[in-house]
Structures are given as structure tokens and as C-alpha cells.
Design an enzyme around this catalytic site. Structure first.
Site, PDB file in Angstrom:
ATOM      1  N   CYS A 147      -1.901  -3.296   0.346  1.00 56.30           N
ATOM      2  CA  CYS A 147      -0.702  -2.471   0.180  1.00 56.30           C
ATOM      3  C   CYS A 147      -0.409  -1.602   1.401  1.00 56.30           C
ATOM      4  O   CYS A 147       0.751  -1.351   1.726  1.00 56.30           O
ATOM      5  CB  CYS A 147      -0.812  -1.608  -1.068  1.00 56.30           C
ATOM      6  N   GLN A 174      -2.600   7.986   0.974  1.00 57.12           N
ATOM      7  CA  GLN A 174      -2.396   6.980  -0.060  1.00 57.12           C
ATOM      8  C   GLN A 174      -2.517   7.561  -1.476  1.00 57.12           C
ATOM      9  O   GLN A 174      -3.315   8.446  -1.741  1.00 57.12           O
ATOM     10  CB  GLN A 174      -3.408   5.854   0.146  1.00 57.12           C
ATOM     11  N   HIS A 240       2.425   4.912  -0.706  1.00 58.27           N
ATOM     12  CA  HIS A 240       1.554   5.181   0.429  1.00 58.27           C
ATOM     13  C   HIS A 240       2.407   5.645   1.612  1.00 58.27           C
ATOM     14  O   HIS A 240       3.323   4.941   2.040  1.00 58.27           O
ATOM     15  CB  HIS A 240       0.795   3.917   0.822  1.00 58.27           C
TER      16      HIS A 240
END
Lengths: 349, 349, 349, 349
Positions: A147, A174, A240
Site C-alpha cells: 500500500c 501510515q 497513508h
């Protein structure tokens, strides 16, 4: 486009729930099976934690299947299994003839397995042929990145193309959903920052170079960009944030960088794929954006665009802040878009 | 050492309360006055927000004085005024003969005003003489840096000395107390990261170069290190975390960097100044430290040490995480230590 | 007072760490052993999570022992075991001759086992004799209440004595540390309230009545007060807040209630026991206190006083807010104080 | 139904933004004007903080008008002004002939001004006639309750009707958005609970009795239910949770209470008003629901239903947890629904 039946491996976790949400009214893909582990035999609705919005009725009543190709009736599968189960099961599905589209990390760095961001390296799907030959599989595995990698490499891509790229320094902030459920203990993160996520920095540094790499003679030649990543966990839920310094091959101006990012579209946009956001990168001009909680769902397809702001350029040094939805663009959504691309190219038939 | 009477300008704010706490049993300095604005004439205890631990009884009953040299009886003053009041009042106090030790930003970058981190550039106090001559003041102003600068420049100093330093890339994750009270609205920061703090990046970039600069012919020659800062606000209470990449003049090993940081002591430690921590830098070897909430009070004098961890070295590229208490080492404590140094050097007499 | 050797059962958890901190300089008790489970054989410092302040050196190097009376050399033991291990081990220790002081819930409601808040029902230690006879043990078990019960029953006690008590309605807002580590997932509690804690309401409702009960003929006659509890979890770290409505037996005034609470002292204060706070209840007069983060450590012995504020009285209806430290007064500290009382009464000899 | 033009007084605040969102595609009401204070003359989009989703283009470009009846062209107005400006302006608008629907507190408790929850006391709109006669106004003022009152009185209503109601004890856990922007400082609420909200408890206690009161001879006879409220602020963004004890006039069973709540519909549902949720109360059967972050947007019209769970009944004592969206059902949405009711009854013509 014909309709394809798809099964979701590991469907009861957080990412699985996002697949179901995003596939609810999908024009090409229809969920035909859901697999799990402890919950095999239960109704799906009883297998998932109750916090997410309830699944659509037809999905809610599906029986959770074992994670085994014999029990799955589908044209292809999405895998959001944890690393170790993915390592074990995905080859079994590929061998049994299923195209596997996976956001698990298990096989991302294998030389003959493509690691795809559809806007950046759709041509890497060419590895499928190599992979099938190497491994003697009827099916295949295609992976999508970590991600955090996605939120970095998407805004880098237009700069890399137009200006070249020597080095990237990135510090991430994050969200806790990146660690799954139960994941990060509240005692650990309330009012705190933890400057460490196991294995994450290495993933960001190497995946970026594979994605930007060139497919030559059936293999990926990694891009030479040197990436220095520091990954931290902050008390946010989803999204994030990344503070990026890109050292470009030639000097640029802020205006030029803004234009490159803002005008960036690529194959998924040209093909008008169902999950492709109209613009993969949204440039924010306010001094204090993007912000995690406010911009996480950005995009004409919610959560599929990366928001980029605070663009500051000094010669070759381009600084910017990116924000992306770690469970959508960084997981379920990115993988669905990859499968759409494969469908378009006839790779699901 | 004789005892000095000190007044605190702007004593009713958050930093003021930390001065009072740190000076409670101070061997050299005794609080003789507290100034404020709206609260002039009130008892101190009624002028401050009730959330902090109550001040000691003798301080609690002091009357808040106007911010005016005529009303202050002291050998020197600490100033933790906001920028604009500092800009107005500090010169009046200096002119009236007071040494002023200020953590306000108003005069930090003036050529004839020292900007001091006692471990790094104690010799910059030599500017005082220049300043007095230039301005015809009996007193003088000495400043201390922005809270974020301190957490950066302290761990850089031993590397700069031993290895040289070409460039620094830093991303900060700053606590809400850095914005004072009421400061950041809860609606803005709960579950969020705001990647912008007005003016902060410029301060970090320029103050670092002044502090590392050389005093030559009555002026500071700025250090040539190029600093690229990105400052963000995260939902933590106290403690600024910084993700630092230092590009050193020559390659090093992680072990070498750890040793340089860990063995670093300087003049305040040699003189054993009352507020000097035994070690200004504490190296954490755990993979996931320092953490904001856990390490913010580190140091033999609580909050006066900078914790540094996650040291990763690749040739000239030194990555590390620093954590420092923005209200103590980054404000009240750093300024008290500076005044102790001045006292030692006879500059308060 | 002679010095007693004490072992801590389940010493590696969060409450265990608080025992060690509070016993560090204890005048009567000296730690002679620490037991654990997965960590048996390790040094203590390696067995605990690194986030807490490091244990004192002599404790840090102790080897973690198995949870077995044969391996423990002590005059008595503290138990902070989880419920099931406590249910299994505590009787074995009592049988082997150890006095066991436990904050586990396993045996709290047994008719012949005392459930003690030292200020309220020290006489219930009289059950020890009954217990030994019943069970044929050389040692015995004494329990202390659930952390939430303590913050309720302490401020109720002076009202119950002076005014009588018919009914209590309480809603709690409990910190995540009450669920231990890892406990509550950050995904579950960030920006959220969870209005449910398994089993907690029943504990609060029944324990309160046992503690306020009368020891008659070797048994506790439960107090008749009807308690209606609702327990919620909020995103705070330490400290349980409780919104209490006490319906007293006769009408009172706010002033009377304030005086009853403020002047409340009891046997531990009279005996000047080492861990007894000078005042078990601190009344806050500010309109907006106590607050969880600010008042959690209140008391002349940190965390041992319950802060009470927002006292509003309308006839028989007394409303108030209490705040207590769930790991100190509600666990380690409350149990240490109980053992001190037993020591004073010769029950450890 | 004809279409009505409506102006929003105080449109630039948080509640104002919710009005705009909810009126975007409204079948009966069309925004014809927006008023503000500091931002008069600016475009609306420039007058609001940028964090909310951007307003629709036609609204974004509207010029912010002064808060003055002469500048407003509308059939009626919504007022979400702060208390003091509301106190000053609302009568001027009513005098100038505008029906004013206000969620401000300024006039809620006036004897001739209705305080409406459309499901509970639609007949109280009968006060309008009295009000006009009393005050000689062409227009009129109708108010809606405090956000916390709504989440209490809605679930009480079916119990009150079917079982009678003697007394209510409620403790609230309210989100920071209830205090507006900037509202609660992050330093005050991060990791904290503040057990006090100025004026709130009195509002909850008195408004509930007015809403449940009877309109007789042109006046409201307050309901006799005795309400004891304690209001706290917790670190959540949107959504007020309430822990309620309702002492009913006759005993009930949990099943009976669940049925009463679940089957509750009223006039807005019967009339199928555009903003009426299909069910005003949603009963949650899971042990740990409703939860603030998860259930805040519940309802067929998002945020218009109150979620109720943890229903525990012991004779006359009914305990439950309610959760409602303080800015939607508790402010903009509740007031829009009230205006829809008035429109239906011809009171806007």
C-alpha cells in the site's frame, strides 16, 4: 465485455470487505465465492466483524468456502490472504488454472511474476507468458504492490517519465488499518508515533524499482532509482501520508511539476476501465493539504486517486506530500483495476 | 556561584509554566517576577489555566506584572513571549540593562544576536559584545532556536564535526503543544495528519545553518549545509519526532555513527551546568524506538536529552529518527541551560 | 515492622510492572521472585515489553520463575494473573502456605474469601480464619476489587456511612489499559466509544455490595444497595472516569457531601500505612474536573487517591464524577495497601 | 408540493455546511441566500473552511449576504446562528414576515415559541398562532432542541407513551464537533475526557420536559418527568452517545422495550416527509453497539436515525445506549424535517 465470475481468497479480513464493497455493482465481475479459514462453513455475514457496513444480502448469505481450488467455481480469483497462506495457496490456484490477482506480498518480487500499477507498467503483464512456461501452470499469478509503494510510485511516475529520477527520500505516516485487525494495540499508538513497521521500508525501496523497471527479454530490469524510505505509524485510521523528496534527472519548476502531476493520465484512463479514476493524481493547491482524514477518499472512484500537495521545487529537488487510501488504491481497488486491465487484454478468457 | 534573580516575560503560557517547574529548585536562579498581559494584577495561580500541576505556593501568590522593564526587579529575564510582543518588548528590556534569554523567534536571525544551543555554539555568545556596541544597549538579547531545530541540530552536530555534512533532508511529526494553547483545534487533528506548520520549515532550514556557523570578525558565517525540511502536525501531545537523512562529507558505518552520537558530550556537560543532561543524546537500539509518548521525557534532566534511534547508514547516507521534548529541550530547558552558560561566563554580572 | 519477602505471580504484564515500580523502595516488602508463563527462564527485563520505564537493575536481572509454589521463596505473594491462571494457581499457593493477595477476579465472590478496600472493610480480613478452616489451607487468599468498583465504592463509602444509600446509577468511561496488552485494537477505539466491556457491569454491581456488606457469623451479608452500572470504553490511556448518581437514605446538601468526601479518612490513614494516601478522596471544586489525563495520578501517593468533582445535590440525589487510576488504586496499589494492612495485623507472620 | 426558497442564516459554520449538503437535491426547498458575518461579500466557497467537501457549484459562487432581512429573498429561513446573534436577528426576520426555523438555543424556552421534534410534538406548531398574536409578527420562530436532547427524547418517546415515565438519568459522551470550530482545543481533549459542557445539562433537563409537554390553552404544560443529566466531552469527532436510565411508569420486559423502539414511527414517517428516516430509531442487538464512529450515520436518510442498543430492563428500570448525529438529527436535519412538516401543514405559504 462478458461478465466474469470471481472468488475472493481471504474474504473475511478488512481488505476482503473492501473488495466486496467495490465489486457490488461491478459491470464485469461478479462474486461467485468467498474463502476463509476459521470461518469455513459459516455464512459470510457471521464470519466478518460487525463493524463494517453490512454486506449486500446475496453476499451476506454466501457460505465461506475452504481456501482450496477444488471448492471454488470462478473465472479468476482475487487474493487478499496474509503472507504465509498466500505463499501456500496462490500457486495451487494458479496450477489449477486460475488467474490469481493478489495484493499479498508473498510473490511480488519473483522474477517471473508481474507487480503491477496499471497506470505505470501495464506491459509487465507480458511476464504472464514467461511465468506459465517456467512453471507449467494453466493459470498465473499477478501481484500488486504494498500500500505504501503505490502512494509513492504513482506521483513519481510522471516525474520519472518527463524529468528522470535519480534518488527518492521518503518518510511515511501510515494509518493503523494498514496493519489489519486487530493489528496495532491502542495502548501502543494512542497519542504516539511508532517509527517502525517491520519489513515495510525494504518493500517500498525494492518494489518501486521493479514497477519502474523495464520488461526486456522476458525479465524485468529494475530501475536504477535509489530509494531511501523511513516508515512510521501514526494514530490515524485509513490513509497513508508520504513526505517525498524526488531528485529529478533535470531541474524543474513548481509549475512544471504541478502540470505533470495534474495532467497525468494513462492506459486505465484511456480505456475508461470501470475502477479507473478520471485522474489518478489530484493536485491540492491549499497550503495545508492533503490531510489524512479529509482527503483519504479522494477520486472520481472513491479512494482510487492519490492526492498530492505541498509541491516545493528547488532545482532538481522536488518535495511533495502524497496521500492515498491504503485499503482501496493500496489494496482492493488497485488489484481490481489490474484485473480489469487483464480482462480488457483478454487475459481472463 | 551567586544566586541571580530572574523574571519571566510571558509567564502565563505553556512554556512559562515549564520555566517555573524547572526553576523551582534551581541552585543559581530564583524567580523574582512574572509578567503577563490580560492577567496583570491577578495572582499567578489565577492567571494560568488550571490543567497544569499547581505552581509552588510562593509562585502561586505572585502578582502578574505588566510586561515593562520599570516593573521588573531582576538580574536578567527569560522571555517566552509570542513573536509580536517579543519583538516589541525584548529590546526595551535589553535597553533597560537586562540580559534577555528568549525562546521567541522575533530576533533569532538578526546578525548581531546569538542563537544558541549550548552544546554546539557556546562561542556565539561572543556576539553579545558586538550587539551592545551596535545598539548601545546596557543589556542584550540571546535567543534559542525553534523547538524543531533543536531536535535536528543536536544529533547532527557530532556527525558534522566528525564526518562533515553536505545536505540534510528532514520530515517532522510534531506534537500539538508546539502550537500553544488553544492552538490546534481538536476537530482539525483528531485522527488526522496536517502536513503544514506555517513558517516552520524556513526556521528549521535557516536556524540550523546559523547555529552550525562560525563566528568570525564579529559576525556569523552560516554553515553551508543545505537543509530540506517538511514539517507536519500529528495527534500527539508533547514531543517532536524527526525523520532525518544526513548526507555526510565522508562515508561512515552504523557503528561509527552510533559511537559518535553516544559519546557526544560538550561544554555544558564538562562544566556540569545544573540543567545539562549527563548525555545530550541517548541512542536507542530497539528497532522501534524512540517513540513520542514513551521517550519524550528522556534524559538525566527530564526532557533535556534528545533520543535517537533507527540509525541506518549506507555510505554517506545516515538515516535516523530523533525525538525531543518541544517545551523542555526545545524551549524552557534549552534557554535555562543557555543562561547557565552565560552565568558561568560572568555574563549575568 | 520486619521486612517480608514477596513474590509476584504474573509479573510480566502491565499490572506486574506497576507492582515492581511501587515496591521499589517499599519499607516493609522486598521482591524475592517473579513468575511468568512463556517467559520462564528469561531475565525479567527481557520478558517485559520495552515500553515501560526499565525496571531497577536488581529486578531486571531476576530470572522469571514458573508459576508454581515449589519454585517460590517468599513470605507471601501478590497475584496479578489473568482470571483462568489465577483460578488454577492461587489455591495451590494458599495450600502451600502462602498468603495470596490477588487483584484477579477468580475468587472475589467466594463466600469465604475477603474482597477488600482497606479504607472500607478492613474487618473482612476476619474471613481468613473461616477460609482456612473451610479449606484446610495453611495460607489463604485475599482479593481486591475490579478497578472500576474501586473508583465507585470509595466515594460512596462516606455517603453510605453518613446518609445511607438506596440505589446507585453509574456510567463509566474506562481507559484502554484496563483491558491489558494488547487489549483493545486501535482500529476499534480511535475516535470511538464502545459501550460494552464484557462482564464488567456485573462485577461492579455485585462487588460493591459485598464490600459494603457486614461480616456476621463468619459470612458476609451483602449490602442492600441496588447498583445499576453501564460500562463504556473510551480512547484514553489510564484512568477510569465514572458518572455516579447516589440516591442517599436521607437528603443532603452539596456542602455536606463535599465535607463528607473531603474529610474522609479511615484505618489505613490512621495507621499511616506506607501506601496509604493522606486523603483517599480529593475533591475538585473547578467546574470541569476531574479530567482523565490530568488527574489520573492524583494523591500524596501517586495514583492512590480518587478524585471527585462536579458534586451536584438535589435532595436525595447526589451526582458526582469520580476518577481513579485503574492500574494503581484499581490494581497494584490497592492490593499492596491491603497487604500492608494484613502485615500490620500480623497476618503475614 | 410547491418549491420554497430558503435562506440560511449563519451558513458558513459547521451546521450551515450540513444544511447545504442536505438541501442539495431537496424536492421542496431551494437555497436562495446565505448569510454570514466576517465573510459578507465573499463567495461562499471562500468563506468556509476548506475541510468540508466542496459545496455544489451553484452554492459555491453565491455571495455571502449580511444577516439582515432586507437583503434576503426567501419564503422562509433556517437559522444556525450562534446564540447571541440568533437572539438579535431571529426576531427581526420574524417581524419582517419570515418563518424562522432555528436550531439556536436563544428562544427555545420562550413560552410562545415551539420547540419541535417532528416525531414527538408536531402539534406544538399550534403555538405559532399564539406567538404571532402575542408579538404582532407576520412571520414566526420555530426552534429545534439541543443536539443532546434529541438523542435522549426520541428513544424516550415510545416508552413515555406506552409505559409512562417518572425519571430519567443520563450521562452523555459527546463529540467535539458539538462545540463548533475551533471549539475544543486538541491539547484539552487528546487522550482525555472532560466531564463538563457549559449549560448543556440544564438544556437537556428542561428541553426534554417542554418537548414531552402538552399544548393546552395556548401554552405548553411541561411534562413532569424528572431528568438528571451529566454531560461529558470525549475525543470523538461526530456523534453523541448517551447512557440512559429510564424509570418507567409500569414495569416492562426487554422484549417489550425492543418492540416499542423498533416499531416506533410517527407523523413524519406517515407523511413520508423527504428527510424523514423510514425508522427514527434503529435497535442494535449486538452486545457492543451502537458505537460512535461506526453508527453515527445510521438511518435511511444518513444521520437522521437514532441508534439504540444495550437494552437492559429490570422492572421499571430501562437502561439503554443511544447514539445520534449531533450535526444532522441534532441540528440541520432535525430542523429541515421540522420545516417539511410546517410546509406540509401550509405554514410556509
Amino acid at each position: 465485455m462478458r461478465r466474469y465470475k470471481v472468488a475472493i481468497l481471504g474474504a473475511t479480513g478488512m481488505v476482503g470487505q473492501h473488495y466486496i464493497k467495490m465489486l457490488k455493482d461491478h459491470p464485469w465481475f461478479k462474486i461467485s465465492g468467498l474463502t476463509g479459514k476459521e470461518s469455513v462453513g459459516k455464512k459470510y455475514v457471521e464470519a466478518v466483524r460487525g463493524e463494517a457496513p453490512p454486506p449486500p444480502p446475496d453476499i451476506a448469505d454466501m457460505e465461506v468456502l475452504p481456501n482450496d481450488p477444488k471448492h471454488v467455481d470462478a473465472d479468476f480469483v482475487f487474493s487478499c490472504l496474509p503472507t504465509e497462506p498466500a505463499r501456500e495457496s496462490e500457486p495451487l490456484f494458479a496450477q489449477a488454472g486460475f488467474p490469481v490477482f493478489s495484493d499479498a506480498s508473498a510473490y511480488r518480487m519473483e522474477p517471473d511474476i508481474p507487480l503491477i500499477v496499471p497506470e505505470i507498467n501495464p506491459d509487465h503483464l507480458g511476464l504472464i507468458e514467461v511465468q506459465r512456461k517456467n512453471r507449467g501452470w494453466d493459470g498465473y499469478i499477478v501481484t500488486t504492490p504494498n500500500c505504501t509503494t503505490v502512494g509513492l510510485v504513482l506521483p513519481l511516475h510522471p516525474l520519472w517519465k518527463a524529468l528522470g529520477l535519480n534518488r527518492v527520500v521518503v518518510t511515511t505516516m501510515q494509518a493503523v488499518s494498514g496493519a489489519g485487525y486487530p493489528g496495532v494495540a491502542s495502548l501502543s499508538i494512542l497519542g504516539n508515533v511508532i517509527p517502525y513497521i517491520s519489513g515495510e521500508e525494504h518493500k517500498v525501496e525494492t518494489e518501486t524499482r521493479k514497477i519502474l523497471g523495464r520488461l526486456e527479454n522476458g525479465a524485468i530490469r529494475y530501475d536504477k532509482t535509489y530509494v531511501l524510505a523511513t516508515c512510521t505509524r501514526v494514530p490515524t485510521l485509513d490513509g497513508h501520508m508520504e513526505s517525498i523528496l524526488a531528485e529529478t534527472g533535470r531541474p524543474a519548476t513548481a509549475e512544471e511539476v504541478v502540470n505533470l502531476l495534474e495532467e497525468y493520465v494513462s492506459l486505465p484512463q484511456e480505456l475508461n476501465l470501470p475502477t479507473a479514476p478520471r485522474r489518478p493524481i489530484l493536485v491540492r493547491r491549499e497550503p495545508d493539504r492533503p490531510q489524512t482524514r479529509i482527503d483519504v477518499d479522494a477520486g472520481s472512484i472513491q479512494g482510487m486517486a492519490v492526492s498530492v500537495g505541498r509541491i516545493r521545487v528547488d532545482g532538481n529537488n522536488v518535495r511533495m506530500i502524497s496521500l492515498s487510501h491504503n485499503l482501496i488504491r493500496g489494496a482492493a481497488g488497485g488489484t481490481i483495476l489490474t484485473a480489469e486491465l487483464a480482462a480488457y487484454q483478454g487475459l481472463l478468457d
